[in-house]
Design a protein around this motif. Structure first.
Motif, PDB file in Angstrom:
ATOM      1  N   VAL A 122     -79.450-114.018  18.753  1.00 54.17           N
ATOM      2  CA  VAL A 122     -78.051-114.295  19.082  1.00 54.17           C
ATOM      3  C   VAL A 122     -77.553-115.514  18.308  1.00 54.17           C
ATOM      4  O   VAL A 122     -76.471-115.502  17.719  1.00 54.17           O
ATOM      5  N   TYR A 123     -78.354-116.572  18.293  1.00 48.99           N
ATOM      6  CA  TYR A 123     -77.952-117.816  17.627  1.00 48.99           C
ATOM      7  C   TYR A 123     -78.578-117.994  16.248  1.00 48.99           C
ATOM      8  O   TYR A 123     -78.291-118.955  15.553  1.00 48.99           O
ATOM      9  N   ASN A 124     -79.466-117.090  15.878  1.00 47.96           N
ATOM     10  CA  ASN A 124     -80.096-117.093  14.558  1.00 47.96           C
ATOM     11  C   ASN A 124     -80.902-118.379  14.311  1.00 47.96           C
ATOM     12  O   ASN A 124     -80.773-119.024  13.274  1.00 47.96           O
ATOM     13  N   VAL A 125     -81.718-118.765  15.311  1.00 51.67           N
ATOM     14  CA  VAL A 125     -82.536-119.977  15.217  1.00 51.67           C
ATOM     15  C   VAL A 125     -83.933-119.709  15.780  1.00 51.67           C
ATOM     16  O   VAL A 125     -84.127-118.804  16.582  1.00 51.67           O
ATOM     17  N   ASP A 126     -84.889-120.533  15.346  1.00 47.98           N
ATOM     18  CA  ASP A 126     -86.236-120.519  15.906  1.00 47.98           C
ATOM     19  C   ASP A 126     -86.301-121.544  17.025  1.00 47.98           C
ATOM     20  O   ASP A 126     -85.882-122.691  16.857  1.00 47.98           O
ATOM     21  N   ILE A 127     -86.870-121.124  18.168  1.00 48.68           N
ATOM     22  CA  ILE A 127     -86.978-121.992  19.339  1.00 48.68           C
ATOM     23  C   ILE A 127     -88.441-122.161  19.682  1.00 48.68           C
ATOM     24  O   ILE A 127     -89.183-121.185  19.752  1.00 48.68           O
ATOM     25  N   VAL A 128     -88.848-123.421  19.908  1.00 47.34           N
ATOM     26  CA  VAL A 128     -90.230-123.696  20.265  1.00 47.34           C
ATOM     27  C   VAL A 128     -90.530-123.032  21.616  1.00 47.34           C
ATOM     28  O   VAL A 128     -89.740-123.118  22.560  1.00 47.34           O
ATOM     29  N   ASP A 129     -91.644-122.326  21.686  1.00 48.29           N
ATOM     30  CA  ASP A 129     -91.977-121.477  22.826  1.00 48.29           C
ATOM     31  C   ASP A 129     -92.068-122.249  24.140  1.00 48.29           C
ATOM     32  O   ASP A 129     -91.607-121.771  25.177  1.00 48.29           O
ATOM     33  N   ASN A 130     -92.642-123.443  24.132  1.00 49.63           N
ATOM     34  CA  ASN A 130     -92.831-124.208  25.370  1.00 49.63           C
ATOM     35  C   ASN A 130     -91.514-124.613  26.029  1.00 49.63           C
ATOM     36  O   ASN A 130     -91.468-124.876  27.222  1.00 49.63           O
ATOM     37  N   TYR A 131     -90.448-124.679  25.256  1.00 49.20           N
ATOM     38  CA  TYR A 131     -89.139-125.092  25.773  1.00 49.20           C
ATOM     39  C   TYR A 131     -88.089-124.016  25.549  1.00 49.20           C
ATOM     40  O   TYR A 131     -86.900-124.310  25.430  1.00 49.20           O
ATOM     41  N   LEU A 132     -88.523-122.779  25.527  1.00 41.09           N
ATOM     42  CA  LEU A 132     -87.633-121.645  25.259  1.00 41.09           C
ATOM     43  C   LEU A 132     -86.490-121.566  26.269  1.00 41.09           C
ATOM     44  O   LEU A 132     -85.326-121.491  25.893  1.00 41.09           O
ATOM     45  N   SER A 133     -86.801-121.603  27.554  1.00 40.38           N
ATOM     46  CA  SER A 133     -85.748-121.456  28.558  1.00 40.38           C
ATOM     47  C   SER A 133     -84.793-122.646  28.560  1.00 40.38           C
ATOM     48  O   SER A 133     -83.584-122.473  28.707  1.00 40.38           O
ATOM     49  N   LEU A 134     -85.303-123.848  28.376  1.00 41.99           N
ATOM     50  CA  LEU A 134     -84.452-125.034  28.335  1.00 41.99           C
ATOM     51  C   LEU A 134     -83.459-124.962  27.178  1.00 41.99           C
ATOM     52  O   LEU A 134     -82.250-125.149  27.361  1.00 41.99           O
ATOM     53  N   ILE A 135     -83.959-124.669  25.990  1.00 41.97           N
ATOM     54  CA  ILE A 135     -83.085-124.628  24.806  1.00 41.97           C
ATOM     55  C   ILE A 135     -82.136-123.434  24.878  1.00 41.97           C
ATOM     56  O   ILE A 135     -80.949-123.554  24.564  1.00 41.97           O
ATOM     57  N   ARG A 136     -82.635-122.297  25.318  1.00 40.51           N
ATOM     58  CA  ARG A 136     -81.782-121.106  25.421  1.00 40.51           C
ATOM     59  C   ARG A 136     -80.651-121.341  26.427  1.00 40.51           C
ATOM     60  O   ARG A 136     -79.502-120.955  26.182  1.00 40.51           O
ATOM     61  N   ASN A 137     -80.955-121.971  27.555  1.00 36.84           N
ATOM     62  CA  ASN A 137     -79.909-122.268  28.541  1.00 36.84           C
ATOM     63  C   ASN A 137     -78.882-123.254  27.990  1.00 36.84           C
ATOM     64  O   ASN A 137     -77.690-123.117  28.238  1.00 36.84           O
ATOM     65  N   PHE A 138     -79.353-124.249  27.250  1.00 38.07           N
ATOM     66  CA  PHE A 138     -78.415-125.187  26.633  1.00 38.07           C
ATOM     67  C   PHE A 138     -77.497-124.465  25.657  1.00 38.07           C
ATOM     68  O   PHE A 138     -76.277-124.664  25.671  1.00 38.07           O
ATOM     69  N   LEU A 139     -78.066-123.639  24.797  1.00 37.25           N
ATOM     70  CA  LEU A 139     -77.259-122.900  23.822  1.00 37.25           C
ATOM     71  C   LEU A 139     -76.244-122.005  24.524  1.00 37.25           C
ATOM     72  O   LEU A 139     -75.075-121.941  24.132  1.00 37.25           O
ATOM     73  N   LYS A 140     -76.684-121.331  25.567  1.00 34.79           N
ATOM     74  CA  LYS A 140     -75.810-120.406  26.296  1.00 34.79           C
ATOM     75  C   LYS A 140     -74.653-121.139  26.976  1.00 34.79           C
ATOM     76  O   LYS A 140     -73.520-120.661  26.972  1.00 34.79           O
ATOM     77  N   ASN A 141     -74.928-122.323  27.535  1.00 38.43           N
ATOM     78  CA  ASN A 141     -73.914-123.041  28.305  1.00 38.43           C
ATOM     79  C   ASN A 141     -72.995-123.927  27.474  1.00 38.43           C
ATOM     80  O   ASN A 141     -71.873-124.200  27.881  1.00 38.43           O
ATOM     81  N   TYR A 142     -73.460-124.405  26.308  1.00 35.91           N
ATOM     82  CA  TYR A 142     -72.697-125.407  25.586  1.00 35.91           C
ATOM     83  C   TYR A 142     -72.339-125.056  24.145  1.00 35.91           C
ATOM     84  O   TYR A 142     -71.531-125.749  23.541  1.00 35.91           O
ATOM     85  N   CYS A 143     -72.944-124.023  23.576  1.00 34.92           N
ATOM     86  CA  CYS A 143     -72.738-123.736  22.155  1.00 34.92           C
ATOM     87  C   CYS A 143     -72.026-122.407  21.937  1.00 34.92           C
ATOM     88  O   CYS A 143     -72.339-121.406  22.589  1.00 34.92           O
ATOM     89  N   LYS A 144     -71.105-122.419  20.993  1.00 32.85           N
ATOM     90  CA  LYS A 144     -70.447-121.176  20.595  1.00 32.85           C
ATOM     91  C   LYS A 144     -71.404-120.321  19.787  1.00 32.85           C
ATOM     92  O   LYS A 144     -72.249-120.841  19.059  1.00 32.85           O
TER      93      LYS A 144
END
Length: 125
Positions: A69-91
């Motif tokens: 969706v965002y075309n980025v690599d996310i570190v596995d240990n913090y996947l949910s944290l980063i994904r939630n941030f992207l979903k809530n704050y980033c276009k």
């Protein structure tokens, strides 16, 4: 003749310098720790935001998961944290970037200090 052409070229190409609205960039919105986002976030819709967080780890090579969706690599240990941030704050656009900085730490069992920097355009909730 060449000197006159150079002077005219230089003069007309630099007229934009006097337009003050073009010379100053807007201040980005900065979130120092995405684990502690303030409720009164002072960002406007479509502002450029920079968000940070750090963690320590025993290893320097992490497993990454690609987010289509965002075309980025996310570190596995913090996947949910980063994904939630992207979903809530980033276009959702091609301007989302995540940078990982890994530094060696001589002290303690956790030998590596990892800093994550997320940049994107702010999505007003």
């Amino acid at each position: 003749m060449k000197l006159i052409n150079f002077i005219l070229f230089f003069f007309f190409s630099n007229l934009g310098i006097f337009n003050m609205s073009q010379t100053f960039a807007e201040e980005p919105c900065i979130i120092k720790n995405i684990l502690l986002i303030p409720e009164n976030l002072n960002c406007s819709n479509n502002d450029l935001i920079f968000a940070y967080f750090s963690f320590d780890s025993r290893y320097s090579n992490h497993k990454y998961i690609f987010n289509e969706v965002y075309n980025v690599d996310i570190v596995d240990n913090y996947l949910s944290l980063i994904r939630n941030f992207l979903k809530n704050y980033c276009k959702v656009n091609n301007k989302v970037k995540i940078k990982y900085i890994i530094n060696f730490n001589k002290n303690g069992d956790e030998k590596y200090n990892n800093r994550v920097i997320i940049s994107c355009n702010y999505k007003y909730p």
